[in-house]
Write a protein that holds these residues in place. Sequence first.
Motif, PDB file in Angstrom:
ATOM      1  N   TYR A  33       0.830  -1.205   0.000  1.00 42.55           N
ATOM      2  CA  TYR A  33       0.000   0.000   0.000  1.00 42.55           C
ATOM      3  C   TYR A  33       0.863   1.252   0.000  1.00 42.55           C
ATOM      4  N   VAL A  34       1.926   1.237   0.780  1.00 42.05           N
ATOM      5  CA  VAL A  34       2.756   2.421   0.946  1.00 42.05           C
ATOM      6  C   VAL A  34       3.657   2.661  -0.255  1.00 42.05           C
ATOM      7  N   GLU A  35       4.244   1.593  -0.792  1.00 43.27           N
ATOM      8  CA  GLU A  35       5.275   1.735  -1.825  1.00 43.27           C
ATOM      9  C   GLU A  35       4.711   1.866  -3.238  1.00 43.27           C
ATOM     10  N   LYS A  36       3.463   1.438  -3.463  1.00 44.92           N
ATOM     11  CA  LYS A  36       2.905   1.436  -4.817  1.00 44.92           C
ATOM     12  C   LYS A  36       1.857   2.523  -4.959  1.00 44.92           C
ATOM     13  N   ASP A  37       2.000   3.303  -6.015  1.00 43.18           N
ATOM     14  CA  ASP A  37       1.041   4.363  -6.315  1.00 43.18           C
ATOM     15  C   ASP A  37       0.036   3.815  -7.317  1.00 43.18           C
ATOM     16  N   TYR A  38      -1.069   3.276  -6.812  1.00 45.99           N
ATOM     17  CA  TYR A  38      -2.055   2.648  -7.679  1.00 45.99           C
ATOM     18  C   TYR A  38      -2.749   3.652  -8.584  1.00 45.99           C
ATOM     19  N   TYR A  39      -2.881   4.897  -8.123  1.00 44.62           N
ATOM     20  CA  TYR A  39      -3.504   5.917  -8.972  1.00 44.62           C
ATOM     21  C   TYR A  39      -2.647   6.177 -10.206  1.00 44.62           C
ATOM     22  N   ALA A  40      -1.328   6.227 -10.023  1.00 45.64           N
ATOM     23  CA  ALA A  40      -0.429   6.424 -11.151  1.00 45.64           C
ATOM     24  C   ALA A  40      -0.450   5.226 -12.086  1.00 45.64           C
ATOM     25  N   VAL A  41      -0.597   4.016 -11.536  1.00 47.27           N
ATOM     26  CA  VAL A  41      -0.651   2.810 -12.359  1.00 47.27           C
ATOM     27  C   VAL A  41      -1.860   2.846 -13.281  1.00 47.27           C
ATOM     28  N   ILE A  42      -3.010   3.233 -12.732  1.00 50.04           N
ATOM     29  CA  ILE A  42      -4.230   3.311 -13.543  1.00 50.04           C
ATOM     30  C   ILE A  42      -4.226   4.560 -14.420  1.00 50.04           C
ATOM     31  N   GLY A  43      -3.529   5.616 -13.955  1.00 51.51           N
ATOM     32  CA  GLY A  43      -3.496   6.863 -14.722  1.00 51.51           C
ATOM     33  C   GLY A  43      -4.666   7.773 -14.431  1.00 51.51           C
ATOM     34  N   VAL A  44      -5.089   7.827 -13.155  1.00 48.73           N
ATOM     35  CA  VAL A  44      -6.199   8.689 -12.758  1.00 48.73           C
ATOM     36  C   VAL A  44      -5.769   9.521 -11.557  1.00 48.73           C
ATOM     37  N   PHE A  81       0.079  -5.943 -17.059  1.00 47.56           N
ATOM     38  CA  PHE A  81      -1.318  -6.308 -16.894  1.00 47.56           C
ATOM     39  C   PHE A  81      -1.592  -6.715 -15.441  1.00 47.56           C
ATOM     40  N   LYS A  82      -0.671  -7.465 -14.844  1.00 47.84           N
ATOM     41  CA  LYS A  82      -0.831  -7.867 -13.443  1.00 47.84           C
ATOM     42  C   LYS A  82      -0.813  -6.639 -12.530  1.00 47.84           C
ATOM     43  N   GLU A  83       0.072  -5.691 -12.835  1.00 44.30           N
ATOM     44  CA  GLU A  83       0.163  -4.469 -12.035  1.00 44.30           C
ATOM     45  C   GLU A  83      -1.135  -3.672 -12.111  1.00 44.30           C
ATOM     46  N   ILE A  84      -1.693  -3.571 -13.322  1.00 46.04           N
ATOM     47  CA  ILE A  84      -2.948  -2.842 -13.521  1.00 46.04           C
ATOM     48  C   ILE A  84      -4.092  -3.535 -12.782  1.00 46.04           C
ATOM     49  N   SER A  85      -4.142  -4.868 -12.873  1.00 44.66           N
ATOM     50  CA  SER A  85      -5.206  -5.616 -12.209  1.00 44.66           C
ATOM     51  C   SER A  85      -5.113  -5.473 -10.691  1.00 44.66           C
ATOM     52  N   GLU A  86      -3.888  -5.476 -10.177  1.00 43.69           N
ATOM     53  CA  GLU A  86      -3.691  -5.319  -8.735  1.00 43.69           C
ATOM     54  C   GLU A  86      -4.179  -3.949  -8.276  1.00 43.69           C
ATOM     55  N   ALA A  87      -3.840  -2.903  -9.023  1.00 44.15           N
ATOM     56  CA  ALA A  87      -4.268  -1.548  -8.662  1.00 44.15           C
ATOM     57  C   ALA A  87      -5.779  -1.418  -8.718  1.00 44.15           C
ATOM     58  N   TYR A  88      -6.380  -2.016  -9.766  1.00 41.40           N
ATOM     59  CA  TYR A  88      -7.833  -1.910  -9.917  1.00 41.40           C
ATOM     60  C   TYR A  88      -8.562  -2.662  -8.814  1.00 41.40           C
ATOM     61  N   ALA A  89      -8.003  -3.789  -8.371  1.00 41.28           N
ATOM     62  CA  ALA A  89      -8.631  -4.560  -7.303  1.00 41.28           C
ATOM     63  C   ALA A  89      -8.746  -3.751  -6.022  1.00 41.28           C
ATOM     64  N   VAL A  90      -7.793  -2.854  -5.773  1.00 41.02           N
ATOM     65  CA  VAL A  90      -7.820  -2.020  -4.575  1.00 41.02           C
ATOM     66  C   VAL A  90      -8.705  -0.801  -4.773  1.00 41.02           C
ATOM     67  N   LEU A  91      -8.511  -0.090  -5.883  1.00 37.84           N
ATOM     68  CA  LEU A  91      -9.223   1.176  -6.080  1.00 37.84           C
ATOM     69  C   LEU A  91     -10.695   0.989  -6.392  1.00 37.84           C
ATOM     70  N   SER A  92     -11.082  -0.162  -6.910  1.00 43.79           N
ATOM     71  CA  SER A  92     -12.491  -0.392  -7.235  1.00 43.79           C
ATOM     72  C   SER A  92     -13.298  -0.802  -6.018  1.00 43.79           C
ATOM     73  N   ASP A  93     -12.636  -1.156  -4.926  1.00 41.92           N
ATOM     74  CA  ASP A  93     -13.297  -1.527  -3.680  1.00 41.92           C
ATOM     75  C   ASP A  93     -13.245  -0.333  -2.729  1.00 41.92           C
ATOM     76  N   GLU A  94     -14.397   0.223  -2.363  1.00 40.82           N
ATOM     77  CA  GLU A  94     -14.431   1.446  -1.563  1.00 40.82           C
ATOM     78  C   GLU A  94     -13.705   1.273  -0.233  1.00 40.82           C
ATOM     79  N   LYS A  95     -13.908   0.144   0.432  1.00 41.35           N
ATOM     80  CA  LYS A  95     -13.286  -0.076   1.729  1.00 41.35           C
ATOM     81  C   LYS A  95     -11.772  -0.190   1.600  1.00 41.35           C
ATOM     82  N   ARG A  96     -11.295  -0.984   0.623  1.00 40.74           N
ATOM     83  CA  ARG A  96      -9.861  -1.156   0.437  1.00 40.74           C
ATOM     84  C   ARG A  96      -9.221   0.145  -0.040  1.00 40.74           C
ATOM     85  N   ARG A  97      -9.933   0.899  -0.856  1.00 44.51           N
ATOM     86  CA  ARG A  97      -9.400   2.182  -1.338  1.00 44.51           C
ATOM     87  C   ARG A  97      -9.230   3.154  -0.170  1.00 44.51           C
ATOM     88  N   LYS A  98     -10.204   3.161   0.765  1.00 42.71           N
ATOM     89  CA  LYS A  98     -10.094   4.038   1.919  1.00 42.71           C
ATOM     90  C   LYS A  98      -8.888   3.666   2.781  1.00 42.71           C
TER      91      LYS A  98
END
Length: 390
Positions: free
Chosen positions: A6-17, A52-69
């Motif tokens: 969670y700390v080291e990976k910027d999932y927003y940058a991975v998705i591009g949003v 593709f794995k990196e994108i899927s991992e980021a989406y799995a977190v950001l698409s879930d409201e609880k995990r995103r919070k």
Amino acid sequence: MSTKDYVEKDYYAVIGVPKDATQADIKKAYRKLARQFHPDANKSNPEAEARFKEISEAYAVLSDEKRRKEYDEARALFGSGGFRFPGGTGTTGGPGGFSFDLGDLFGQPGAGGPGGGLGDMLGGIFTRQRGGPGAQPRRGADVETEVTLDFADAVDGVTVPLRMTSDQPCRACAGTGARAGTTPRVCPECEGTGHSSRNLGGFAFSEPCRTCRGRGLVVDDPCQACHGSGRAPSTRTMNVRIPAGVQDGQRIRLKGKGAPGERGGPSGDLYVTVHVRPHPVFGRRGEHLTITVPVTFPEATLGAEVKVPTLGGGPVTVKLPPGTANGRTLRVRGRGAVRKDGTRGDLLVTVAVAVPQKLSDSAREALVAFQEATAGEDPRRDLLGAGEGT
């Protein structure tokens, strides 16, 4: 998914949003990238598969409201890989703070125990911030009230008595919340600190204790007057100085004049909303006062000296130049409202030519003679000409 990820990976940058992207924006960006880097479309391309794995991992977190919070909270607390201690200036170890490798926190002995006891470490930090056991001082509540002033008092300033009702320490129990003859006990949940730690996936946040509601004390036999809160409504009257030049609707803050604090805490603030009664003669335009003065047609045409009233003082003489037009505004300096620096604005005098409703025979004859003498003058000549030109 570990907290370290969670700390080291910027999932927003991975998705591009951006970080405030909606779920619809995240889903749209993910679908576009998934089609681009899907293994079926990039056979024998290990880089595309990893992407593709990196994108899927980021989406799995950001698409879930609880995990995103939880992810956002972790990133806010740890920044981009370094922990920010209270009082620090950043994660790079500048004055007042220092940084360290996250590997020292996650999954390594010596950082709070096997498995990386991050919650234990944060618990120690929160304990240091609280300064050990003991109920903490609490700031008093802010109090709001309203006052209605006369126009002149708002311009010059006035001291007014205000009757206010706010929560004060209960007199029946001296603010303890316990019935007379009994005493409250230290909260067993927070051990009197008034705070408790809440675990969020490997790290903890400090929040007011839910058992004692942040007081650090538990009342078993509550006071009948305040029902155990230690506070009771109290009415008091205090003299408040309203500064000169205050305007209608203005909100004044009086620091430390609100409800008293608890356990030695500072008092809250008093907020006074001012309403100003209109004046039958004068108006207000910022720091300037306004007045409309009727004049006769001969005075406006030939020029004259007219007396004009001032607020709280004697009249002043205003000189009308010959040919003064209806609606013209003249300025009398220093006769307006008080500014913050103690000086005064101006009095703005608007001329209104008075049209007589009844005329004597001699006055009518004089006006007819004047009309005949000025028959060649048409004040609407330019206006009519402009209309014909269009």
